[in-house]
Design a protein around this motif. Sequence first.
Motif, mmCIF file in Angstrom:
data_model
loop_
_atom_site.group_PDB
_atom_site.id
_atom_site.type_symbol
_atom_site.label_atom_id
_atom_site.label_comp_id
_atom_site.label_asym_id
_atom_site.label_seq_id
_atom_site.Cartn_x
_atom_site.Cartn_y
_atom_site.Cartn_z
ATOM 1 N N TRP A 171 0.845 -1.187 0.000
ATOM 2 C CA TRP A 171 0.000 0.000 0.000
ATOM 3 C C TRP A 171 0.886 1.245 0.000
ATOM 4 N N ASN A 172 0.343 2.342 -0.515
ATOM 5 C CA ASN A 172 1.109 3.587 -0.532
ATOM 6 C C ASN A 172 1.536 4.017 0.873
ATOM 7 N N PHE A 173 0.682 3.813 1.901
ATOM 8 C CA PHE A 173 1.047 4.303 3.231
ATOM 9 C C PHE A 173 2.231 3.546 3.817
ATOM 10 N N HIS A 174 2.470 2.301 3.371
ATOM 11 C CA HIS A 174 3.673 1.594 3.817
ATOM 12 C C HIS A 174 4.941 2.258 3.298
ATOM 13 N N CYS A 175 4.813 3.053 2.243
ATOM 14 C CA CYS A 175 5.963 3.701 1.607
ATOM 15 C C CYS A 175 6.199 5.111 2.119
ATOM 16 N N SER A 176 5.479 5.507 3.157
ATOM 17 C CA SER A 176 5.641 6.844 3.713
ATOM 18 C C SER A 176 6.946 6.932 4.502
ATOM 19 N N VAL A 177 7.385 8.163 4.774
ATOM 20 C CA VAL A 177 8.668 8.370 5.463
ATOM 21 C C VAL A 177 8.588 8.017 6.946
ATOM 22 N N SER A 178 7.386 7.786 7.463
ATOM 23 C CA SER A 178 7.250 7.510 8.892
ATOM 24 C C SER A 178 6.869 6.064 9.209
ATOM 25 N N TRP A 179 6.548 5.258 8.175
ATOM 26 C CA TRP A 179 6.091 3.888 8.449
ATOM 27 C C TRP A 179 7.262 3.027 8.905
ATOM 28 N N ARG A 180 7.062 2.269 9.991
ATOM 29 C CA ARG A 180 8.117 1.433 10.584
ATOM 30 C C ARG A 180 7.689 -0.028 10.530
ATOM 31 N N TYR A 181 8.627 -0.878 10.128
ATOM 32 C CA TYR A 181 8.340 -2.307 10.014
ATOM 33 C C TYR A 181 9.572 -3.078 10.478
ATOM 34 N N GLY A 182 9.377 -4.277 10.974
ATOM 35 C CA GLY A 182 10.491 -5.088 11.423
ATOM 36 C C GLY A 182 10.292 -6.548 11.074
ATOM 37 N N ILE A 183 11.394 -7.272 11.012
ATOM 38 C CA ILE A 183 11.355 -8.678 10.616
ATOM 39 C C ILE A 183 12.627 -9.358 11.123
ATOM 40 N N SER A 184 12.641 -10.681 11.109
ATOM 41 C CA SER A 184 13.821 -11.430 11.541
ATOM 42 C C SER A 184 15.038 -11.039 10.702
ATOM 43 N N PRO A 185 16.213 -10.919 11.326
ATOM 44 C CA PRO A 185 17.416 -10.577 10.552
ATOM 45 C C PRO A 185 17.804 -11.650 9.536
ATOM 46 N N ALA A 186 17.238 -12.840 9.662
ATOM 47 C CA ALA A 186 17.514 -13.907 8.695
ATOM 48 C C ALA A 186 16.563 -13.868 7.498
ATOM 49 N N ALA A 187 15.540 -13.010 7.547
ATOM 50 C CA ALA A 187 14.527 -12.977 6.491
ATOM 51 C C ALA A 187 15.088 -12.395 5.205
ATOM 52 N N HIS A 188 14.652 -12.958 4.088
ATOM 53 C CA HIS A 188 15.027 -12.419 2.782
ATOM 54 C C HIS A 188 13.977 -12.850 1.763
ATOM 55 N N ASP A 189 13.621 -11.929 0.882
ATOM 56 C CA ASP A 189 12.703 -12.245 -0.207
ATOM 57 C C ASP A 189 12.899 -11.216 -1.313
ATOM 58 N N GLY A 190 12.035 -11.279 -2.309
ATOM 59 C CA GLY A 190 12.229 -10.465 -3.496
ATOM 60 C C GLY A 190 11.847 -9.010 -3.355
ATOM 61 N N CYS A 191 11.640 -8.528 -2.126
ATOM 62 C CA CYS A 191 11.310 -7.105 -1.956
ATOM 63 C C CYS A 191 12.115 -6.454 -0.835
ATOM 64 N N ILE A 192 13.216 -7.085 -0.398
ATOM 65 C CA ILE A 192 14.039 -6.522 0.675
ATOM 66 C C ILE A 192 15.450 -6.263 0.153
ATOM 67 N N GLY A 193 15.880 -5.012 0.222
ATOM 68 C CA GLY A 193 17.217 -4.617 -0.210
ATOM 69 C C GLY A 193 17.909 -3.765 0.830
ATOM 70 N N LEU A 194 18.758 -2.852 0.377
ATOM 71 C CA LEU A 194 19.535 -2.029 1.325
ATOM 72 C C LEU A 194 20.036 -0.776 0.618
ATOM 73 N N ARG A 195 20.473 0.161 1.450
ATOM 74 C CA ARG A 195 21.110 1.403 1.015
ATOM 75 C C ARG A 195 22.327 1.615 1.904
ATOM 76 N N LEU A 196 23.355 2.262 1.384
ATOM 77 C CA LEU A 196 24.638 2.366 2.074
ATOM 78 C C LEU A 196 24.869 3.737 2.678
ATOM 79 N N VAL A 197 25.409 3.746 3.899
ATOM 80 C CA VAL A 197 25.992 4.941 4.503
ATOM 81 C C VAL A 197 27.502 4.833 4.380
ATOM 82 N N LEU A 198 28.162 5.961 4.111
ATOM 83 C CA LEU A 198 29.610 6.084 4.236
ATOM 84 C C LEU A 198 29.858 7.174 5.268
ATOM 85 N N ALA A 199 30.588 6.815 6.331
ATOM 86 C CA ALA A 199 30.812 7.745 7.438
ATOM 87 C C ALA A 199 32.083 7.326 8.168
ATOM 88 N N PRO A 200 32.610 8.203 9.038
ATOM 89 C CA PRO A 200 33.786 7.805 9.813
ATOM 90 C C PRO A 200 33.512 6.549 10.614
#
Length: 266
Positions: free
Chosen positions: A236-265
């Motif tokens: 749903w569109n509301f799941h894509c809002s900047v405030s929606w929070r979701y959680g899942i097992s760290p072992a979970a993986h499927d065709g809709c879970i990815g990542l973005r990178l931080v570069l910092a000290p």
Amino acid sequence: MTSLSYQWRAAGREHELLLVPVPGTNGQPYLFGRGSGRRPIEVSSFYLSATPVTQALWLHITGGNPAKFSGLDYPVENVSWEHINAPGGFLDRLNSSDLAATIAGDQKGMRFRLPSETEWEYAARGGPGWQDGFVYSGSNDPDEVAWYGPRWTKAHDLLGWTMVRRLRLFRGRPTRIHDVAMKQPNQLGLYDMSGNVWEWCQDICTDDLAAVPEDGSPYLGPGAARRLRGGCHHNWNFHCSVSWRYGISPAAHDGCIGLRLVLAPA
């Protein structure tokens, strides 16, 4: 701070990892969360990848591609938090390569990692432009910035969630994953922070906003589930809002879970 770029060649053409500077709050905290419980958070400056990690970059670093939906310019998906953070995992390989030093140039001691949840939300809201108050990352109209599934309407409000599910209205339009950076960016030049694929954060999940660190660092427990943000192409569109929070097992993986990178000290 200026953008940082790393290029490489694969499949007969050039690819790029672009890192966008996210200025810190500098004593003027932003409000994290939604509703009456929003909490002031201070964030230090960091770099964030302009798009989710692509399959081209994952393949360049690891030599393999775990994605269910193949395309070099698609976000990599089907990756768990553990795939990313485990010894010998994606981040270890990335940081042991020469990529961090190459892209950082004269900025010594820089390393790649996942964003904290509060860093992610600050960037999604536009960093210093967070007071624009956009519902989605860069707009109040999800069609401008997000690949998503069905759209919640006033009719759905009248019906209620239970009735919507019974009537199967939640199925909405057919959806699929898309190349990165095909929609409009937000105020910082960040693409796809709403929709396309969920993005892992470093944090362990907590529903207690008072437990979320005020300094922009991740919440590290107690708990087991890890935080996902941003929604995906079939949500749903509301799941894509900047405030929606979701959680899942760290072992979970499927065709809709990815990542973005931080570069910092480090």
